[in-house]
Design a protein around this motif. Structure first.
Motif, PDB file in Angstrom:
ATOM      1  N   MET A 184       0.844  -1.193   0.000  1.00  0.00           N
ATOM      2  CA  MET A 184       0.000   0.000   0.000  1.00  0.00           C
ATOM      3  C   MET A 184       0.874   1.235   0.000  1.00  0.00           C
ATOM      4  N   SER A 185       0.536   2.216  -0.789  1.00  0.00           N
ATOM      5  CA  SER A 185       1.273   3.466  -0.796  1.00  0.00           C
ATOM      6  C   SER A 185       0.887   4.301   0.402  1.00  0.00           C
ATOM      7  N   LEU A 186       1.897   4.981   0.972  1.00  0.00           N
ATOM      8  CA  LEU A 186       1.618   5.838   2.114  1.00  0.00           C
ATOM      9  C   LEU A 186       1.255   7.250   1.683  1.00  0.00           C
ATOM     10  N   ASP A 187       1.176   7.467   0.358  1.00  0.00           N
ATOM     11  CA  ASP A 187       0.861   8.809  -0.121  1.00  0.00           C
ATOM     12  C   ASP A 187      -0.526   9.222   0.331  1.00  0.00           C
ATOM     13  N   ARG A 188      -0.610  10.449   0.827  1.00  0.00           N
ATOM     14  CA  ARG A 188      -1.897  10.987   1.266  1.00  0.00           C
ATOM     15  C   ARG A 188      -2.087  12.341   0.603  1.00  0.00           C
ATOM     16  N   PRO A 189      -3.314  12.832   0.563  1.00  0.00           N
ATOM     17  CA  PRO A 189      -3.522  14.176   0.035  1.00  0.00           C
ATOM     18  C   PRO A 189      -2.662  15.169   0.797  1.00  0.00           C
ATOM     19  N   THR A 190      -2.223  16.215   0.104  1.00  0.00           N
ATOM     20  CA  THR A 190      -1.354  17.208   0.717  1.00  0.00           C
ATOM     21  C   THR A 190      -1.939  17.719   2.031  1.00  0.00           C
ATOM     22  N   ASN A 191      -1.099  17.709   3.086  1.00  0.00           N
ATOM     23  CA  ASN A 191      -1.466  18.210   4.417  1.00  0.00           C
ATOM     24  C   ASN A 191      -2.540  17.366   5.105  1.00  0.00           C
ATOM     25  N   ALA A 192      -2.875  16.188   4.555  1.00  0.00           N
ATOM     26  CA  ALA A 192      -3.880  15.338   5.200  1.00  0.00           C
ATOM     27  C   ALA A 192      -3.280  14.728   6.454  1.00  0.00           C
ATOM     28  N   PRO A 193      -4.045  14.653   7.552  1.00  0.00           N
ATOM     29  CA  PRO A 193      -3.514  14.056   8.787  1.00  0.00           C
ATOM     30  C   PRO A 193      -3.309  12.558   8.644  1.00  0.00           C
ATOM     31  N   ALA A 194      -2.498  12.008   9.531  1.00  0.00           N
ATOM     32  CA  ALA A 194      -2.248  10.567   9.530  1.00  0.00           C
ATOM     33  C   ALA A 194      -3.508   9.827   9.964  1.00  0.00           C
ATOM     34  N   PRO A 195      -3.630   8.538   9.614  1.00  0.00           N
ATOM     35  CA  PRO A 195      -4.789   7.765  10.091  1.00  0.00           C
ATOM     36  C   PRO A 195      -4.882   7.814  11.610  1.00  0.00           C
ATOM     37  N   GLY A 196      -6.097   7.905  12.118  1.00  0.00           N
ATOM     38  CA  GLY A 196      -6.283   7.960  13.566  1.00  0.00           C
ATOM     39  C   GLY A 196      -7.695   8.353  13.936  1.00  0.00           C
ATOM     40  N   TRP A 197      -7.925   8.397  15.253  1.00  0.00           N
ATOM     41  CA  TRP A 197      -9.230   8.812  15.768  1.00  0.00           C
ATOM     42  C   TRP A 197      -9.240  10.323  15.950  1.00  0.00           C
ATOM     43  N   TYR A 198     -10.259  10.979  15.387  1.00  0.00           N
ATOM     44  CA  TYR A 198     -10.383  12.436  15.475  1.00  0.00           C
ATOM     45  C   TYR A 198     -11.827  12.800  15.827  1.00  0.00           C
ATOM     46  N   PRO A 199     -12.034  14.009  16.346  1.00  0.00           N
ATOM     47  CA  PRO A 199     -13.414  14.439  16.621  1.00  0.00           C
ATOM     48  C   PRO A 199     -14.264  14.338  15.357  1.00  0.00           C
ATOM     49  N   ASP A 200     -15.472  13.865  15.525  1.00  0.00           N
ATOM     50  CA  ASP A 200     -16.385  13.694  14.391  1.00  0.00           C
ATOM     51  C   ASP A 200     -16.664  15.052  13.759  1.00  0.00           C
ATOM     52  N   PRO A 201     -16.355  15.218  12.458  1.00  0.00           N
ATOM     53  CA  PRO A 201     -16.612  16.512  11.808  1.00  0.00           C
ATOM     54  C   PRO A 201     -18.094  16.865  11.754  1.00  0.00           C
ATOM     55  N   ALA A 202     -18.965  15.854  12.003  1.00  0.00           N
ATOM     56  CA  ALA A 202     -20.396  16.126  11.994  1.00  0.00           C
ATOM     57  C   ALA A 202     -20.836  16.859  13.259  1.00  0.00           C
ATOM     58  N   GLY A 203     -19.927  16.988  14.218  1.00  0.00           N
ATOM     59  CA  GLY A 203     -20.251  17.753  15.418  1.00  0.00           C
ATOM     60  C   GLY A 203     -20.781  16.932  16.574  1.00  0.00           C
ATOM     61  N   THR A 204     -20.790  15.596  16.462  1.00  0.00           N
ATOM     62  CA  THR A 204     -21.252  14.763  17.571  1.00  0.00           C
ATOM     63  C   THR A 204     -20.150  14.696  18.635  1.00  0.00           C
ATOM     64  N   ASN A 205     -20.464  14.056  19.774  1.00  0.00           N
ATOM     65  CA  ASN A 205     -19.452  13.925  20.820  1.00  0.00           C
ATOM     66  C   ASN A 205     -18.615  12.658  20.650  1.00  0.00           C
ATOM     67  N   ARG A 206     -18.725  12.043  19.480  1.00  0.00           N
ATOM     68  CA  ARG A 206     -17.969  10.820  19.213  1.00  0.00           C
ATOM     69  C   ARG A 206     -16.690  11.138  18.442  1.00  0.00           C
ATOM     70  N   ARG A 207     -15.803  10.149  18.442  1.00  0.00           N
ATOM     71  CA  ARG A 207     -14.627  10.228  17.597  1.00  0.00           C
ATOM     72  C   ARG A 207     -14.873   9.371  16.363  1.00  0.00           C
ATOM     73  N   TRP A 250     -10.330   8.358  10.817  1.00  0.00           N
ATOM     74  CA  TRP A 250      -9.836   8.911   9.559  1.00  0.00           C
ATOM     75  C   TRP A 250      -8.759   7.962   9.046  1.00  0.00           C
ATOM     76  N   ASP A 251      -8.908   7.406   7.821  1.00  0.00           N
ATOM     77  CA  ASP A 251      -7.976   6.391   7.330  1.00  0.00           C
ATOM     78  C   ASP A 251      -6.801   6.975   6.563  1.00  0.00           C
ATOM     79  N   GLY A 252      -6.643   8.286   6.614  1.00  0.00           N
ATOM     80  CA  GLY A 252      -5.557   8.938   5.900  1.00  0.00           C
ATOM     81  C   GLY A 252      -6.010   9.576   4.601  1.00  0.00           C
ATOM     82  N   ARG A 253      -7.183   9.132   4.119  1.00  0.00           N
ATOM     83  CA  ARG A 253      -7.708   9.687   2.871  1.00  0.00           C
ATOM     84  C   ARG A 253      -9.129  10.213   3.008  1.00  0.00           C
TER      85      ARG A 253
END
Length: 202
Positions: free
Chosen positions: A1-24, A27-30
């Motif tokens: 698998m290529s590790l290339d990600r969109p420019t300035n995209a964060p690494a895969p990980g758990w992040y606050p839900d962009p929908a605004g919920t209190n869940r995480r 994000w798979d990198g893409r």
């Protein structure tokens, strides 16, 4: 698998839900996946699937796996018989043996290999996080030598059902190098015992 990600995209990980919920949200990198964790996530949730073709066996872990070969080469090039003869012949005994160039070289190689394992384990741990592995086995366990090479594949197998190959390779390499070293020392001590007995015989 290529590790290339969109420019300035964060690494895969758990992040606050962009929908605004209190869940995480994972994000798979893409892009955002359908994996969620509640706001009190403590790392105990299931590992989200990695992208197809992801190889968790990084170059760093393969180098760690092969380090025993370097140690074996250093021991095999050491004149063990000469070392013990000089130690027995020198009145100062052990003090002189500690300054033997071959002995010092073996000790230096051992120290450098230990340092290399710690550094490689750190880069391996960081690479696994970038691939999307949740809480991979921590690199600091490499300070306890073999613990990292055992703990890493165990954790990976539980998370992504992959990553055992380096462990089996390490076991094979270790067994072979150990057998070679034992054989060398056995032959050396047999020859040394023979020479001593010939000198002491009437």
């Amino acid at each position: 698998m290529s590790l290339d990600r969109p420019t300035n995209a964060p690494a895969p990980g758990w992040y606050p839900d962009p929908a605004g919920t209190n869940r995480r949200r994972w994000w798979d990198g893409r892009g955002w996946t359908d994996y969620f964790a509640d706001g009190g996530w403590d790392g105990s949730v299931d590992q989200p699937s990695l992208a197809p073709g992801t190889n968790v066996n990084t170059p760093f872990i393969w180098i760690i796996t092969l380090l025993p070969i370097v140690s074996a080469v250093a021991l095999l090039t050491w004149d063990v018989g000469g070392y013990f003869r000089r130690a027995l012949e020198n009145p100062t005994g052990g003090a002189a043996a500690m300054l033997d160039p071959g002995y010092l070289l073996v000790q230096a190689v051992s120290f450098l290999l230990f340092a290399a394992q710690v550094v490689l384990a750190y880069f391996d741990w960081r690479a696994l996080k970038r691939l999307g592995v949740v809480r991979p086995f921590h690199w600091a366990w490499s300070f306890l030598s073999i613990v990292y090479i055992i703990g890493r594949p165990v954790v990976l197998w539980r998370r992504v059902h992959s990553g055992l190959a380096p462990l089996w390779t390490y076991i094979g390499v270790y067994v072979v190098t150990l057998a070679v070293i034992i054989t060398k020392f056995a032959v050396t001590f047999a020859a040394l015992a023979g020479s001593i007995s010939s000198l002491t015989s009437p």
